[in-house]
Design a protein around this motif. Structure first.
Motif, mmCIF file in Angstrom:
data_model
loop_
_atom_site.group_PDB
_atom_site.id
_atom_site.type_symbol
_atom_site.label_atom_id
_atom_site.label_comp_id
_atom_site.label_asym_id
_atom_site.label_seq_id
_atom_site.Cartn_x
_atom_site.Cartn_y
_atom_site.Cartn_z
ATOM 1 N N UNK A 196 0.835 -1.198 0.000
ATOM 2 C CA UNK A 196 0.000 0.000 0.000
ATOM 3 C C UNK A 196 0.870 1.248 0.000
ATOM 4 N N UNK A 197 0.327 2.294 -0.563
ATOM 5 C CA UNK A 197 0.989 3.594 -0.606
ATOM 6 C C UNK A 197 0.117 4.594 0.134
ATOM 7 N N UNK A 198 0.714 5.280 1.107
ATOM 8 C CA UNK A 198 -0.028 6.245 1.904
ATOM 9 C C UNK A 198 0.454 7.658 1.666
ATOM 10 N N UNK A 199 -0.428 8.597 1.890
ATOM 11 C CA UNK A 199 -0.093 10.015 1.786
ATOM 12 C C UNK A 199 -0.339 10.688 3.136
ATOM 13 N N UNK A 283 6.460 12.402 -1.166
ATOM 14 C CA UNK A 283 5.145 12.201 -1.756
ATOM 15 C C UNK A 283 4.307 11.170 -1.009
ATOM 16 N N UNK A 284 4.910 10.476 -0.060
ATOM 17 C CA UNK A 284 4.162 9.484 0.693
ATOM 18 C C UNK A 284 5.089 8.377 1.152
ATOM 19 N N UNK A 285 4.487 7.210 1.409
ATOM 20 C CA UNK A 285 5.255 6.079 1.911
ATOM 21 C C UNK A 285 4.746 4.803 1.252
ATOM 22 N N UNK A 286 5.680 3.933 0.870
ATOM 23 C CA UNK A 286 5.362 2.627 0.314
ATOM 24 C C UNK A 286 5.574 1.583 1.409
ATOM 25 N N UNK A 287 4.548 0.765 1.666
ATOM 26 C CA UNK A 287 4.627 -0.258 2.706
ATOM 27 C C UNK A 287 4.389 -1.622 2.065
ATOM 28 N N UNK A 288 5.303 -2.565 2.341
ATOM 29 C CA UNK A 288 5.229 -3.914 1.788
ATOM 30 C C UNK A 288 5.212 -4.935 2.921
ATOM 31 N N UNK A 289 4.264 -5.863 2.872
ATOM 32 C CA UNK A 289 4.241 -6.997 3.783
ATOM 33 C C UNK A 289 4.633 -8.246 3.012
ATOM 34 N N UNK A 290 5.361 -9.157 3.669
ATOM 35 C CA UNK A 290 5.785 -10.416 3.050
ATOM 36 C C UNK A 290 5.337 -11.583 3.924
#
Length: 547
Positions: A196-199, A283-290
């Motif tokens: 997900x990408x958050x602002x 510009x925001x944050x990229x969050x990755x779950x594995x």
């Protein structure tokens, strides 16, 4: 001198390898010292006389081994072939492990004859060190092959991921489309199961997911994350620090169950958060779950950092295009409570309210034109303040003074480097009110973050998006900046800010020329050239053909 008859037997006793001599029936006729010592070590309860094995049938003893002992079967077959005369020699390697250690031997059987009688010498040489070295080499080679295969897989996966994410980011037409394409492509790559990408909202400082994709049926709820309040969440920490944040094992992280989506209970085992930053703009944050612990190793994280930079670059390009076509601008009003701000220093030192009427740069030195509500101001008092290189009186009015203040850095270059246009800066009673115009919300977020890091207390008082005219004063200023020389700009700016064009004048051309360190005639020449180019921009469409 003739050799003694017992010389061969005596020499055999000195050999470091175990040797036995058998007749054509397989019975042991002779053993050497090494054989006997090995027998005592292998069977310490036997009497000394029994360990020489003389009279024991070697082949029959080997055949008594377990039925599934392939080494014993091979040894019996090889010895029988040598004893029968079918072959001259036979050799094989075999393990002979004990409870205490692993060991290997090389057995070699060689036939020879004395007076037409056939005999066979059977020698056993310990090769444990060589065998261990060979096994270690084979294991190392196998590990190398596995690493190579893993690396090939990683390279192929990463190459495809980088290519596809780059294409998705660069090929998108809007920022929403960039976010949507990127998260969908990321979850198509193992081991990622949620992206997900958050602002960040400029006014509330709340972090909200804008786009997400997942391989599971789990929906992503809009959680309540706020900068400064939720430092445990990797997304917040990444935005606060500007660095990637990785948690390798969510099960051992106490706060994980409070996040959305709930971490360990959903089968997600590790997470990485990366800020999407281009220059000073985030510009925001990229969050990755594995779904694997430790999924974000150093190599993986380097790739993701590069992808985050690509995504932010694409967003910046889209915002730049939008700025050229949109008529909207953002205006923010900030209250700064910090005695180090130059306007606040001046107001405190003079015990008067001050207003910054304009900013400029002369030979790389930031210049602020500061109006003080006092006609009797001593510029020397301002010159001694921290961060102020020099201050001179530009104009004295009936009820105030306009100072030209040369700064050593601070606010002016911060605003200039980030494209912020100063609309107002007032200071009094230890506080300053700053009004800025910026191109978009991201630029406003960036300038707020920079100022908050630099000054003690920075409060956002208002945030407005409004339409701008078809051609703004900033557009005209940008064109004039290209056409005017530095001296012409400074002459025009000083003349305007010092009310040179008012009547009656409060300042003479000679005084302005002196403030610039030039002659009166040169000042007027710069001023007339600047006025001419300004009028051309206002009234003449053909500005290129005129000097």
């Amino acid at each position: 001198m003739d050799a003694p008859d017992d010389l061969p037997a005596a020499a055999l006793e000195t050999f470091p390898l175990t040797v036995a001599v058998v007749d054509d029936a397989g019975d042991i006729l002779l053993t050497n010292r090494a054989w006997r010592e090995f027998g005592r070590e292998s069977d310490p309860e036997s009497a000394d006389e029994s360990v020489n094995h003389v009279g024991v049938n070697y082949v029959a003893t080997a055949a008594m081994a377990e039925d599934d002992d392939e080494y014993a079967e091979r040894a019996v077959a090889g010895l029988e072939a040598v004893l029968s005369g079918d072959r001259e020699t036979f050799a094989m390697e075999y393990p002979c492990h004990t409870p205490d250690r692993k060991q290997w031997f090389l057995m070699r059987a060689t036939s020879f004859s004395i007076d037409d009688d056939r005999y066979v010498s059977v020698a056993h040489l310990e090769i444990t060190e060589r065998k261990l070295a060979e096994l270690a080499a084979e294991e190392a080679a196998e590990r190398a092959r596995e690493r190579h295969q893993t690396l090939e897989h990683v390279v192929d996966r990463i190459d495809g991921l980088v290519r596809d994410v780059t294409d998705a980011a660069v090929g998108a037409g809007t920022r929403d489309e960039v976010e949507r394409r990127v998260v969908r492509r990321l979850v198509d790559t193992e081991p990622y199961v949620l992206a997900w990408i958050g602002r960040v909202d400029v006014t509330s400082r709340r972090v909200s997911p804008r786009e997400w994709a997942t391989t599971s049926d789990l929906g992503l709820e809009d959680g309540d994350l706020t900068l400064g309040d939720d430092d445990s969440h990797p997304a917040v920490e990444a935005l606060e620090t500007g660095d990637p944040v990785v948690i390798d094992d969510l099960e051992s992280f106490a706060e994980a169950d409070q996040w959305w989506p709930v971490g360990a209970s959903t089968g997600f085992h590790s997470v990485a958060a990366l800020p999407l930053t281009y220059g000073d703009v985030t510009y925001g944050v990229l969050v990755l779950f594995a779904d694997d612990p430790n999924a974000f190793a150093d190599r993986e994280l380097l790739v993701l950092e590069s992808l985050a930079g690509t995504i932010a670059t694409a967003m910046n390009a889209i915002e730049a295009r939008r700025m050229l076509t949109t008529e909207a601008v953002v205006e923010i009003e900030l209250e700064i409570d910090d005695p180090g701000l130059f306007a606040t220093q001046i107001a405190d030192a003079l015990d008067r309210s001050v207003r910054v009427r304009g900013l400029a740069s002369e030979d790389g030195t930031p210049i602020a034109f500061v109006y003080v509500d006092d006609a009797g101001v001593d510029a020397g008092t301002v010159s001694g303040l921290e961060g102020i290189a020099n201050a001179t009186t530009l104009v004295t009015y009936e009820d105030g003074t306009l100072l030209e203040v040369a700064l050593e850095g601070g606010l002016v270059p911060i605003l200039s480097e980030r494209g912020a246009v100063l609309q107002g800066l007032d200071a009094a009673d230890g506080q300053a009110t700053l009004v800025l115009e910026l191109a978009n919300g991201q630029a406003a977020r960036a300038i707020y973050d920079v100022l908050e890091d630099r000054y003690d207390v920075v409060d956002l008082r208002s945030y407005h998006e409004r339409e701008r005219p078809a051609r703004t004063p900033q557009d005209l200023a940008g064109t004039l900046e290209q056409r005017l020389t530095d001296r012409q700009q400074m002459a025009l700016r000083k003349a305007y800010l010092a009310d040179y064009f008012e009547w009656p004048r409060n300042v003479s051309g000679e005084e302005l020329a002196e403030s610039m360190g030039i002659s009166r005639s040169t000042f007027h020449q710069h001023l007339r050239s600047a006025q001419q180019k300004l009028l051309e921009e206002l009234y003449d469409g053909d500005t290129v053909s005129r000097s």
